[in-house]
Design a protein around this motif. Structure first.
Motif, PDB file in Angstrom:
ATOM      1  N   UNK A  52      21.322  11.416  -5.974  1.00  0.00           N
ATOM      2  CA  UNK A  52      20.578  10.204  -5.637  1.00  0.00           C
ATOM      3  C   UNK A  52      19.744  10.442  -4.384  1.00  0.00           C
ATOM      4  N   UNK A  53      18.583   9.790  -4.339  1.00  0.00           N
ATOM      5  CA  UNK A  53      17.696   9.873  -3.182  1.00  0.00           C
ATOM      6  C   UNK A  53      17.357   8.452  -2.756  1.00  0.00           C
ATOM      7  N   UNK A  54      17.580   8.130  -1.471  1.00  0.00           N
ATOM      8  CA  UNK A  54      17.265   6.807  -0.942  1.00  0.00           C
ATOM      9  C   UNK A  54      16.353   6.966   0.262  1.00  0.00           C
ATOM     10  N   UNK A  55      15.191   6.308   0.203  1.00  0.00           N
ATOM     11  CA  UNK A  55      14.163   6.446   1.232  1.00  0.00           C
ATOM     12  C   UNK A  55      13.942   5.088   1.880  1.00  0.00           C
ATOM     13  N   UNK A  87       8.679  -1.989  -8.247  1.00  0.00           N
ATOM     14  CA  UNK A  87       8.262  -1.041  -9.278  1.00  0.00           C
ATOM     15  C   UNK A  87       9.481  -0.287  -9.788  1.00  0.00           C
ATOM     16  N   UNK A  88       9.582  -0.161 -11.111  1.00  0.00           N
ATOM     17  CA  UNK A  88      10.605   0.661 -11.752  1.00  0.00           C
ATOM     18  C   UNK A  88       9.907   1.581 -12.730  1.00  0.00           C
ATOM     19  N   UNK A  89      10.233   2.873 -12.666  1.00  0.00           N
ATOM     20  CA  UNK A  89       9.598   3.814 -13.585  1.00  0.00           C
ATOM     21  C   UNK A  89      10.442   5.067 -13.735  1.00  0.00           C
ATOM     22  N   UNK A  90      10.111   5.837 -14.778  1.00  0.00           N
ATOM     23  CA  UNK A  90      10.764   7.117 -15.010  1.00  0.00           C
ATOM     24  C   UNK A  90       9.845   8.228 -14.542  1.00  0.00           C
ATOM     25  N   UNK A  91      10.370   9.145 -13.741  1.00  0.00           N
ATOM     26  CA  UNK A  91       9.606  10.284 -13.266  1.00  0.00           C
ATOM     27  C   UNK A  91       9.536  11.360 -14.343  1.00  0.00           C
ATOM     28  N   UNK A  92       8.613  12.310 -14.213  1.00  0.00           N
ATOM     29  CA  UNK A  92       8.448  13.325 -15.255  1.00  0.00           C
ATOM     30  C   UNK A  92       9.728  14.091 -15.589  1.00  0.00           C
ATOM     31  N   UNK A  93      10.637  14.246 -14.626  1.00  0.00           N
ATOM     32  CA  UNK A  93      11.867  14.990 -14.894  1.00  0.00           C
ATOM     33  C   UNK A  93      12.968  14.113 -15.480  1.00  0.00           C
ATOM     34  N   UNK A  94      12.675  12.828 -15.720  1.00  0.00           N
ATOM     35  CA  UNK A  94      13.661  11.923 -16.282  1.00  0.00           C
ATOM     36  C   UNK A  94      14.389  11.072 -15.265  1.00  0.00           C
ATOM     37  N   UNK A  95      14.189  11.333 -13.980  1.00  0.00           N
ATOM     38  CA  UNK A  95      14.827  10.530 -12.945  1.00  0.00           C
ATOM     39  C   UNK A  95      14.264   9.107 -12.954  1.00  0.00           C
ATOM     40  N   UNK A  96      15.054   8.158 -12.472  1.00  0.00           N
ATOM     41  CA  UNK A  96      14.605   6.771 -12.428  1.00  0.00           C
ATOM     42  C   UNK A  96      14.287   6.382 -10.987  1.00  0.00           C
ATOM     43  N   UNK A  97      13.082   5.847 -10.782  1.00  0.00           N
ATOM     44  CA  UNK A  97      12.635   5.455  -9.446  1.00  0.00           C
ATOM     45  C   UNK A  97      12.509   3.942  -9.368  1.00  0.00           C
ATOM     46  N   UNK A  98      13.015   3.369  -8.287  1.00  0.00           N
ATOM     47  CA  UNK A  98      12.851   1.946  -8.007  1.00  0.00           C
ATOM     48  C   UNK A  98      12.284   1.817  -6.598  1.00  0.00           C
ATOM     49  N   UNK A  99      11.180   1.091  -6.468  1.00  0.00           N
ATOM     50  CA  UNK A  99      10.515   0.961  -5.171  1.00  0.00           C
ATOM     51  C   UNK A  99      10.261  -0.501  -4.843  1.00  0.00           C
ATOM     52  N   UNK A 100      10.269  -0.803  -3.537  1.00  0.00           N
ATOM     53  CA  UNK A 100      10.031  -2.161  -3.052  1.00  0.00           C
ATOM     54  C   UNK A 100       9.180  -2.091  -1.791  1.00  0.00           C
ATOM     55  N   UNK A 101       8.225  -2.995  -1.678  1.00  0.00           N
ATOM     56  CA  UNK A 101       7.409  -3.101  -0.473  1.00  0.00           C
ATOM     57  C   UNK A 101       7.120  -4.580  -0.202  1.00  0.00           C
ATOM     58  N   UNK A 102       6.559  -4.863   0.960  1.00  0.00           N
ATOM     59  CA  UNK A 102       6.157  -6.232   1.363  1.00  0.00           C
ATOM     60  C   UNK A 102       7.348  -7.146   1.631  1.00  0.00           C
ATOM     61  N   UNK A 103       8.344  -7.149   0.761  1.00  0.00           N
ATOM     62  CA  UNK A 103       9.517  -8.010   0.974  1.00  0.00           C
ATOM     63  C   UNK A 103      10.536  -7.336   1.879  1.00  0.00           C
ATOM     64  N   UNK A 104      10.252  -6.110   2.313  1.00  0.00           N
ATOM     65  CA  UNK A 104      11.093  -5.400   3.265  1.00  0.00           C
ATOM     66  C   UNK A 104      10.222  -4.958   4.434  1.00  0.00           C
ATOM     67  N   UNK A 105      10.857  -4.692   5.564  1.00  0.00           N
ATOM     68  CA  UNK A 105      10.096  -4.295   6.751  1.00  0.00           C
ATOM     69  C   UNK A 105       9.343  -2.997   6.514  1.00  0.00           C
ATOM     70  N   UNK A 106       9.947  -2.091   5.742  1.00  0.00           N
ATOM     71  CA  UNK A 106       9.320  -0.817   5.411  1.00  0.00           C
ATOM     72  C   UNK A 106       9.506  -0.567   3.918  1.00  0.00           C
ATOM     73  N   UNK A 107       8.637   0.222   3.313  1.00  0.00           N
ATOM     74  CA  UNK A 107       8.800   0.495   1.884  1.00  0.00           C
ATOM     75  C   UNK A 107      10.122   1.207   1.595  1.00  0.00           C
ATOM     76  N   UNK A 108      10.776   0.785   0.523  1.00  0.00           N
ATOM     77  CA  UNK A 108      12.061   1.351   0.132  1.00  0.00           C
ATOM     78  C   UNK A 108      11.912   2.012  -1.236  1.00  0.00           C
TER      79      UNK A 108
END
Length: 437
Positions: free
Chosen positions: A98-101, A154-175
């Protein structure tokens, strides 16, 4: 650190050259670049652009970049075109799960041994991080997915099959959170090998799939529900037509052409900036009823689509599979009831009757928070509806002292005749199973 402004500039130039070549091929009636041919063309174009940049610097009397920097810039441009930018190095590490940014400079990874640590930044600024996600959203899935102040999630599948979930604006920094799928093609033998389930459980679940019973896989976040779903789907014969329905393409069953040659993937679509064009999961599920599906596989049930899914399971799509978040096997019935009541104002009794008529088995998988090990713990057989207790279900496999599912000897399986008809043979004697440490 390489100059990301330069990377962006050269990336645009390379993209323009690729597009010109594609247009030329179309006008000449030749096949467009694809796969490895497109990658080789891009590599050559990148090399040309980097050399041209160095020649321009030399003509201005400036020092040219050394070979190491050239290589880093070339790799960064290639990753932006075909990969995930500077995030790609983490995606290429098979030991990362897992990767959390939490903003561009706070990157945490969880490894397969359950340990986590901070990694180097993957962007120079939060704005660059947002730009990276926007680029990924433009090319992932079946349609472009916006990521901006008007579309802050945003929810999407990356080319390698990993699942990415991203959030902005509703958090102080993009997640950004990325869940890796280490097993893109998985069979029960793989899960037996890593201790997720025993051979006895695998034999039983194989029969459940072959007998075309409807199954819901339950578990907490990151428990391994999708991996187990893939293993169940691997037991479906190639003669069957599969329709998968997902919020973001993740299962990847269509990629396994040998096993699933007749597979259609349906993916939800976000609304455009004017608020039009959205296609939600319930609508896609309704469409499957007209698509001659042998089975419908729903990647994850999260809300109002639950009623449509239950209806689909009782209208000819026997053998359907789905996953749901739950804290236990029996909690599934309450979770489904809550979803249905919130979205459709249905009474608890009506929902429980629907559950009893649609779902045959519930499989619960759990992850140990300390070791990270995932195990199938419980299998419930749904036996019907009772006005007093709601959904009646028997625990036919229960967790032993180590949390592994073992057969409960004094609980009969109501559907045993159908299971035996497809080759299942109940094991006799001790239900204890030896597990490797």
């Amino acid at each position: 650190m390489i100059d990301m402004d330069l990377v962006r500039t050269l990336h645009q130039a390379v993209g323009d050259r690729i597009q010109l070549e594609q247009n030329r091929r179309r006008s000449n009636g030749t096949s467009p670049l694809a796969g490895e041919a497109e990658r080789q063309f891009a590599r050559a174009a990148i090399g040309d652009m980097v050399r041209a940049h160095n020649e321009a610097r030399l003509s201005r009397g400036e020092q040219v970049m050394d070979r190491e920097v050239d290589a880093e810039i070339s790799d960064a441009i290639f990753a932006r075109i075909f990969g995930a930018g500077r995030l790609q190095r983490l995606l290429d590490d098979d030991e990362i799960e897992n990767i959390d940014i939490n903003g561009c400079d706070e990157v945490w990874v969880t490894r397969t041994d359950g340990k986590f640590r901070m990694e180097e930044p993957i962007a120079e600024s939060d704005e660059e991080l947002i730009e990276l996600v926007q680029t990924l959203g433009s090319y992932a899935g079946l349609s472009s997915r916006p990521f901006d102040s008007a579309n802050p999630t945003l929810d999407l599948k990356l080319p390698d099959g990993s699942r990415l979930a991203a959030t902005m604006s509703v958090t102080a920094r993009p997640q950004v959170s990325v869940r890796r799928h280490r097993f893109k093609k998985v069979e029960f033998s793989d899960l037996i090998g890593n201790g997720t389930l025993s051979a006895e459980v695998a034999e039983f679940l194989t029969a459940v799939v072959k007998a075309r019973f409807n199954v819901v896989i339950a578990g907490s976040m990151n428990a391994g529900k999708t991996t187990l779903l893939r293993a169940l789907a691997a037991e479906i014969g190639p003669e069957e037509r599969l329709i998968t329905v997902e919020n973001a393409l993740e299962l990847g069953l269509k990629a396994d052409v040998e096993r699933h040659p007749n597979c259609v993937e349906l993916e939800t679509r976000s609304a455009n900036p004017e608020g039009h064009g959205e296609i939600a999961l319930p609508e896609l599920l309704r469409r499957t009823l007209r698509m001659n599906a042998s089975r419908v596989i729903v990647g994850e049930v999260l809300g109002p689509e639950i009623v449509v899914m239950l209806n689909a399971m009782t209208q000819g799509n026997d053998g359907s599979l789905s996953t749901i978040h739950s804290r236990s096997a029996r909690d599934v019935f309450g979770r489904i009831s809550t979803y249905a009541q919130q979205a459709h104002s249905l009474s608890r009794d009506v929902v429980h009757e629907m559950i009893a008529g649609a779902i045959d088995f519930v499989v619960y998988v759990s992850q140990d928070r300390v070791t990270g090990r995932r195990t199938v713990q419980t299998i419930l057989e749904v036996n019907g509806y009772d006005a007093q207790v709601g959904v009646a279900a028997s625990e036919i496999f229960a967790p032993d002292h180590e949390g592994h599912a073992v057969r409960v000897p004094d609980i009969a399986i109501a559907r045993s005749a159908q299971l035996m008809a497809v080759g299942w043979q109940p094991r006799t004697g001790s239900t204890e199973t030896r597990w490797s440490a």
